[in-house]
Write a protein that holds these residues in place. Sequence first.
Motif, PDB file in Angstrom:
ATOM      1  N   THR A 140     -12.167  -7.130  -4.181  1.00  0.00           N
ATOM      2  CA  THR A 140     -11.622  -6.961  -2.954  1.00  0.00           C
ATOM      3  C   THR A 140     -12.977  -7.163  -1.875  1.00  0.00           C
ATOM      4  O   THR A 140     -13.911  -7.209  -2.187  1.00  0.00           O
ATOM      5  CB  THR A 140     -11.088  -5.574  -2.858  1.00  0.00           C
ATOM      6  OG1 THR A 140     -12.020  -4.486  -3.045  1.00  0.00           O
ATOM      7  CG2 THR A 140      -9.780  -5.371  -3.479  1.00  0.00           C
ATOM      8  N   ALA A 184      -9.836   1.536  -1.374  1.00  0.00           N
ATOM      9  CA  ALA A 184      -9.426   2.694  -1.393  1.00  0.00           C
ATOM     10  C   ALA A 184      -7.979   2.566  -1.415  1.00  0.00           C
ATOM     11  O   ALA A 184      -7.236   3.087  -2.099  1.00  0.00           O
ATOM     12  CB  ALA A 184      -9.825   3.652  -0.512  1.00  0.00           C
ATOM     13  N   ALA A 185      -7.501   1.430  -0.800  1.00  0.00           N
ATOM     14  CA  ALA A 185      -5.880   1.323  -0.337  1.00  0.00           C
ATOM     15  C   ALA A 185      -5.463   0.875  -1.769  1.00  0.00           C
ATOM     16  O   ALA A 185      -4.042   1.101  -2.142  1.00  0.00           O
ATOM     17  CB  ALA A 185      -5.569   0.060   0.728  1.00  0.00           C
ATOM     18  N   VAL A 186      -6.146  -0.042  -2.444  1.00  0.00           N
ATOM     19  CA  VAL A 186      -5.779  -0.630  -3.885  1.00  0.00           C
ATOM     20  C   VAL A 186      -5.779   0.306  -4.857  1.00  0.00           C
ATOM     21  O   VAL A 186      -4.784   0.492  -5.479  1.00  0.00           O
ATOM     22  CB  VAL A 186      -6.634  -1.841  -4.274  1.00  0.00           C
ATOM     23  CG1 VAL A 186      -6.092  -2.234  -5.660  1.00  0.00           C
ATOM     24  CG2 VAL A 186      -6.673  -3.053  -3.359  1.00  0.00           C
ATOM     25  N   TYR A 187      -6.799   1.288  -4.881  1.00  0.00           N
ATOM     26  CA  TYR A 187      -6.712   2.346  -5.736  1.00  0.00           C
ATOM     27  C   TYR A 187      -5.302   3.364  -5.583  1.00  0.00           C
ATOM     28  O   TYR A 187      -4.950   3.822  -6.708  1.00  0.00           O
ATOM     29  CB  TYR A 187      -7.966   3.465  -5.561  1.00  0.00           C
ATOM     30  CG  TYR A 187      -8.143   4.405  -6.600  1.00  0.00           C
ATOM     31  CD1 TYR A 187      -8.431   3.983  -7.916  1.00  0.00           C
ATOM     32  CD2 TYR A 187      -7.632   5.592  -6.264  1.00  0.00           C
ATOM     33  CE1 TYR A 187      -8.714   5.459  -8.693  1.00  0.00           C
ATOM     34  CE2 TYR A 187      -8.390   6.766  -6.987  1.00  0.00           C
ATOM     35  CZ  TYR A 187      -8.465   6.503  -8.521  1.00  0.00           C
ATOM     36  OH  TYR A 187      -8.867   7.587  -9.309  1.00  0.00           O
ATOM     37  N   ASN A 188      -5.204   3.519  -4.497  1.00  0.00           N
ATOM     38  CA  ASN A 188      -4.027   4.578  -4.144  1.00  0.00           C
ATOM     39  C   ASN A 188      -2.799   3.954  -4.422  1.00  0.00           C
ATOM     40  O   ASN A 188      -1.805   4.570  -4.929  1.00  0.00           O
ATOM     41  CB  ASN A 188      -4.109   5.055  -2.456  1.00  0.00           C
ATOM     42  CG  ASN A 188      -5.172   5.732  -2.332  1.00  0.00           C
ATOM     43  OD1 ASN A 188      -5.840   6.476  -2.989  1.00  0.00           O
ATOM     44  ND2 ASN A 188      -5.799   5.799  -0.956  1.00  0.00           N
ATOM     45  N   ALA A 189      -2.612   2.759  -4.127  1.00  0.00           N
ATOM     46  CA  ALA A 189      -1.376   1.938  -4.537  1.00  0.00           C
ATOM     47  C   ALA A 189      -1.234   1.877  -5.930  1.00  0.00           C
ATOM     48  O   ALA A 189       0.063   1.715  -6.324  1.00  0.00           O
ATOM     49  CB  ALA A 189      -1.398   0.509  -3.831  1.00  0.00           C
ATOM     50  N   LEU A 219      -8.704  -6.528   1.142  1.00  0.00           N
ATOM     51  CA  LEU A 219      -8.240  -5.234   1.033  1.00  0.00           C
ATOM     52  C   LEU A 219      -9.045  -4.470   1.012  1.00  0.00           C
ATOM     53  O   LEU A 219     -10.243  -4.518   0.114  1.00  0.00           O
ATOM     54  CB  LEU A 219      -7.129  -5.181  -0.296  1.00  0.00           C
ATOM     55  CG  LEU A 219      -5.838  -6.298   0.005  1.00  0.00           C
ATOM     56  CD1 LEU A 219      -5.123  -6.207  -1.272  1.00  0.00           C
ATOM     57  CD2 LEU A 219      -4.753  -5.685   1.009  1.00  0.00           C
ATOM     58  N   ALA A 220      -8.779  -3.023   1.460  1.00  0.00           N
ATOM     59  CA  ALA A 220      -9.761  -1.875   1.136  1.00  0.00           C
ATOM     60  C   ALA A 220      -9.791  -1.212  -0.106  1.00  0.00           C
ATOM     61  O   ALA A 220      -8.358  -1.109  -0.792  1.00  0.00           O
ATOM     62  CB  ALA A 220      -9.421  -0.827   2.015  1.00  0.00           C
ATOM     63  N   LEU A 233       0.662  -4.444  -1.330  1.00  0.00           N
ATOM     64  CA  LEU A 233      -0.299  -4.138  -0.084  1.00  0.00           C
ATOM     65  C   LEU A 233      -0.160  -5.535   0.896  1.00  0.00           C
ATOM     66  O   LEU A 233      -0.202  -5.500   1.858  1.00  0.00           O
ATOM     67  CB  LEU A 233      -1.743  -3.992  -0.304  1.00  0.00           C
ATOM     68  CG  LEU A 233      -1.853  -2.597  -1.120  1.00  0.00           C
ATOM     69  CD1 LEU A 233      -3.347  -2.311  -1.486  1.00  0.00           C
ATOM     70  CD2 LEU A 233      -1.341  -1.273  -0.042  1.00  0.00           C
ATOM     71  N   THR A 234       0.050  -6.813   0.077  1.00  0.00           N
ATOM     72  CA  THR A 234       0.003  -7.826   0.889  1.00  0.00           C
ATOM     73  C   THR A 234       1.576  -8.261   1.026  1.00  0.00           C
ATOM     74  O   THR A 234       1.812  -9.627   1.433  1.00  0.00           O
ATOM     75  CB  THR A 234      -0.588  -9.074   0.027  1.00  0.00           C
ATOM     76  OG1 THR A 234      -0.065  -9.253  -0.949  1.00  0.00           O
ATOM     77  CG2 THR A 234      -2.225  -8.690  -0.059  1.00  0.00           C
TER      78      THR A 234
END
Length: 358
Positions: free
Chosen positions: A356, A309-314, A306-307, A254-255
């Motif tokens: 996060t 939810a974004a980490v979870y999805n990734a 980071l959000a 993500l980063t």
Amino acid sequence: MRKIQVHLKDHSYDILVASGLSRKLPELIRPFRRQGKTLVLSDTTVHRLHAPVFAKLKNADTHFFFIKPGETSKTLKTIEQILSFMLKNRFDRSSLLVAVGGGVVGDMGGFAASLFMRGIPYIQVPTNLLSQVDSSVGGKTGVNHALGKNLIGSFYQPKAVFIDPEFLKTLSNKEFQNGFAEVIKHGIIRDKKLFLVLEKNLCRIFKRDPALLSLIVAENCAIKAAVVSCDEKEQGLRAILNFGHTFGHAIETLTRYRTYSHGEAVMLGMKAATLCAASLNLVPLTHASRILALLIQSGMPEKAQLAPAAVYNAMFLDKKVRGNKLLLVLPTAIGSGTQINSPEKAAVLAGIRAITDG
């Protein structure tokens, strides 16, 4: 000198660990050279810091290829450049590749060797802490993809691994910390005695005490070698070594590999995994507290912007996902862990929210 063997059915090999070993590289490599040419792959920083090592390797049949350091070079494009260089310089199936560098160089060197003319032998000469204690052992090779880390690659074992702890003298504190995350991982998930050594000797370790570092490097190689010998291609036990990595790889992706080093992301991942385990009542709180304390004292970064939810999805792009279900490695005590298939989403998010701030 410490010799550790990786026992595999068809391609066992030795890991040699000794101070000053890099000065003997030409004679160590000689038995593995056949009639063909040798490619020494490294990055520009390692070449600059250790020019005498490369000077010793120069001869008429040896070519050098230097990449830009860092994860941004770990791409199929760079692999193609390496392979094109070898083809243009008339390398063949009798050639040898020697990867002298950190995790990126080692992963790419092994992957290029696995691809060139359907496979040539290669040797690992790891130069930073991360590669010496983890990535040079076990034959995981490959590159990153825009959608995730290490998603393109192969299992391809080296012929030997030569480790000189003296290389570690030139590492920046940040780079040393990057590799130390993998040392902590092994202690948490596999070796209680190692964890105790880290707790008691953190100052000496970060002051680069030579004798202590040689011991730690060798012990970590022995841990990794034992696991790989039981499960070469990660069909079961070897997945335990991914502790912290499912969370950490999501952060790196993500980063775009620019904000955190691999070790920093894995430290955050180990914190998330430990708190996830605590939420599931898998690990005693006293053990969880000691794990978190060691991570903090070792320089774990602040929360990632980071959000959750974004980490979870990734995390669902991780290689260990099966049938769109997460497989997480979680600690059950200091020195042991377990694999949890499809853990409760609430527990996973509890761990993510702790690392996060998005």
